[in-house]
Scaffold this active site. Structure first.
Site, PDB file in Angstrom:
ATOM      1  N   GLY A  19       0.785  -1.243   0.000  1.00  0.00           N
ATOM      2  CA  GLY A  19       0.000   0.000   0.000  1.00  0.00           C
ATOM      3  C   GLY A  19       0.809   1.281   0.000  1.00  0.00           C
ATOM      4  O   GLY A  19       0.298   2.330   0.382  1.00  0.00           O
ATOM      5  N   SER A  20       2.055   1.229  -0.479  1.00  0.00           N
ATOM      6  CA  SER A  20       2.830   2.481  -0.473  1.00  0.00           C
ATOM      7  C   SER A  20       2.273   3.480  -1.484  1.00  0.00           C
ATOM      8  O   SER A  20       2.312   4.694  -1.247  1.00  0.00           O
ATOM      9  CB  SER A  20       4.316   2.216  -0.725  1.00  0.00           C
ATOM     10  N   ASN A  21       1.753   3.005  -2.604  1.00  0.00           N
ATOM     11  CA  ASN A  21       1.136   3.938  -3.561  1.00  0.00           C
ATOM     12  C   ASN A  21      -0.127   4.554  -2.979  1.00  0.00           C
ATOM     13  O   ASN A  21      -0.409   5.732  -3.193  1.00  0.00           O
ATOM     14  CB  ASN A  21       0.830   3.231  -4.883  1.00  0.00           C
ATOM     15  N   LEU A  97      -3.890  -7.176  -7.258  1.00  0.00           N
ATOM     16  CA  LEU A  97      -3.391  -8.319  -8.028  1.00  0.00           C
ATOM     17  C   LEU A  97      -4.487  -9.152  -8.679  1.00  0.00           C
ATOM     18  O   LEU A  97      -4.222 -10.246  -9.177  1.00  0.00           O
ATOM     19  CB  LEU A  97      -2.522  -9.205  -7.123  1.00  0.00           C
ATOM     20  N   LYS A  98      -5.699  -8.648  -8.664  1.00  0.00           N
ATOM     21  CA  LYS A  98      -6.810  -9.386  -9.281  1.00  0.00           C
ATOM     22  C   LYS A  98      -7.277  -8.645 -10.519  1.00  0.00           C
ATOM     23  O   LYS A  98      -7.110  -7.427 -10.614  1.00  0.00           O
ATOM     24  CB  LYS A  98      -7.977  -9.490  -8.295  1.00  0.00           C
ATOM     25  N   ASN A 114      -4.419   2.075 -13.605  1.00  0.00           N
ATOM     26  CA  ASN A 114      -3.501   1.177 -12.906  1.00  0.00           C
ATOM     27  C   ASN A 114      -2.098   1.754 -13.023  1.00  0.00           C
ATOM     28  O   ASN A 114      -1.784   2.444 -13.991  1.00  0.00           O
ATOM     29  CB  ASN A 114      -3.553  -0.209 -13.562  1.00  0.00           C
ATOM     30  N   HIS A 116       1.947   0.614 -13.156  1.00  0.00           N
ATOM     31  CA  HIS A 116       2.775  -0.565 -13.398  1.00  0.00           C
ATOM     32  C   HIS A 116       4.254  -0.165 -13.320  1.00  0.00           C
ATOM     33  O   HIS A 116       4.639   0.863 -13.884  1.00  0.00           O
ATOM     34  CB  HIS A 116       2.450  -1.145 -14.785  1.00  0.00           C
ATOM     35  N   ASP A 157      -2.653  -5.128 -17.684  1.00  0.00           N
ATOM     36  CA  ASP A 157      -1.615  -4.155 -18.078  1.00  0.00           C
ATOM     37  C   ASP A 157      -1.726  -3.731 -19.531  1.00  0.00           C
ATOM     38  O   ASP A 157      -0.722  -3.564 -20.224  1.00  0.00           O
ATOM     39  CB  ASP A 157      -0.201  -4.765 -17.848  1.00  0.00           C
ATOM     40  N   GLU A 186       7.009   6.037  -9.000  1.00  0.00           N
ATOM     41  CA  GLU A 186       5.570   5.703  -8.989  1.00  0.00           C
ATOM     42  C   GLU A 186       4.805   6.676  -8.096  1.00  0.00           C
ATOM     43  O   GLU A 186       3.746   7.176  -8.462  1.00  0.00           O
ATOM     44  CB  GLU A 186       5.350   4.286  -8.450  1.00  0.00           C
TER      45      GLU A 186
HETATM   46  C1  GRF Z   1       3.743  -1.199  -7.322  1.00  0.00           C
HETATM   47  O1  GRF Z   1       5.024  -1.464  -7.790  1.00  0.00           O
HETATM   48  C2  GRF Z   1       2.771  -1.001  -8.468  1.00  0.00           C
HETATM   49  O2  GRF Z   1       3.369  -0.449  -9.587  1.00  0.00           O
HETATM   50  C3  GRF Z   1       2.328  -2.402  -8.776  1.00  0.00           C
HETATM   51  O3  GRF Z   1       2.263  -3.056  -7.532  1.00  0.00           O
HETATM   52  C4  GRF Z   1       3.158  -2.419  -6.617  1.00  0.00           C
HETATM   53  C5  GRF Z   1       2.358  -2.052  -5.410  1.00  0.00           C
HETATM   54  O4  GRF Z   1       3.145  -1.520  -4.386  1.00  0.00           O
HETATM   55  N1  GRF Z   1       1.099  -2.402  -9.516  1.00  0.00           N
HETATM   56  P1  GRF Z   1       2.446  -0.842  -3.148  1.00  0.00           P
HETATM   57  O5  GRF Z   1       1.478  -1.869  -2.561  1.00  0.00           O
HETATM   58  O6  GRF Z   1       1.706   0.367  -3.641  1.00  0.00           O
HETATM   59  O7  GRF Z   1       3.522  -0.485  -2.186  1.00  0.00           O
END
Ligand code: GRF
Length: 213
Positions: A19-21, A97-98, A114, A116, A157, A186
């Site tokens: 969940g860092s994003n 991831l789904k 999304n 990537h 993707d 990101e």
């Molecule tokens: C990130 O690298 C994103 O690009 C990919 O999954 C990863 C998720 O990282 N889709 P986080 O859970 O947001 O830290």
């Protein structure tokens, strides 16, 4: 702040892991770099780090896994019900991831994005996530990699690309060191790109995006 000319996105964020994003998006909202409000955090996993973050910040959460439903149809109906109930008008996948069900893609056509950790269309598709991506980039001897934000369609993707940033690959990079630098990129790019949507600057024409600058 560009908020005066933009519309506040009512975000649903889907996350399966760390969940860092998601945290980076919340930070961008708090710092007024992104005109949005997270209305709902959806995860398919009860141990997702993103869930803890959402709970700490008082953001509504929903754990929904298709495996817990007697049919795909019931899962989709529940998911759509929750999104509508929480007033979600735009969805950001952040390490989800789904596959997003077709019905959801249809209802939120061109309003699901999304992120990537590579330059699509290279190093994307089913199974290409996390360290697998960075290892593949290193194994090919790529000199640059990067980040892609794209609109989600029915394939992994695959949808129209909205934004990309490159990240140089260093001679001594490991998958870990590369992943870390890509991740920093990101975190910046996702909020910036979502702000373009908030400002109504992204259009899809003929299967490609056009960005009004
Ligand atoms: C990130 O690298 C994103 O690009 C990919 O999954 C990863 C998720 O990282 N889709 P986080 O859970 O947001 O830290």
């Amino acid at each position: 702040m560009t908020a005066r000319t933009s519309r506040e996105l009512q975000l649903g964020v889907f996350a399966s892991g760390r969940g860092s994003n998601f945290s980076a998006l919340l930070k961008a909202i708090a710092e007024d770099r992104l005109n949005a409000q997270v209305r709902l955090l959806v995860s398919n996993r009860s141990d997702a780090g993103a869930l803890g973050t959402a709970l700490e910040q008082g953001i509504p959460t929903k754990i929904l896994s298709s495996a817990d439903f007697s049919s795909g149809d019931r899962f989709v109906k529940t998911l759509l019900f929750e999104l509508r109930k929480h007033g979600v008008d735009f969805i950001a996948l952040a390490g989800y991831l789904k596959k997003v069900p077709m019905e959801v893609i249809r209802e939120y056509r061109h309003r699901i994005v999304n992120i990537h950790p590579a330059l699509l269309p290279s190093f994307g598709g089913k199974g290409l996530y996390g360290h697998v991506v960075h290892e593949a980039v290193l194994n090919h001897g790529c000199k640059i990699t990067g980040v892609t934000v794209h609109i989600v369609d029915e394939q992994y993707d695959h949808g129209p690309i909205v934004a990309q940033r490159s990240v140089p690959v260093k001679e001594d990079d490991t998958a870990d060191s590369l992943a870390e630098r890509v991740l920093q990129m990101e975190h910046r790019l996702y909020a910036e790109t979502l702000q373009l949507f908030a400002e109504g600057k992204v259009r899809v024409e003929g299967g490609r995006t056009v960005i009004d600058r």
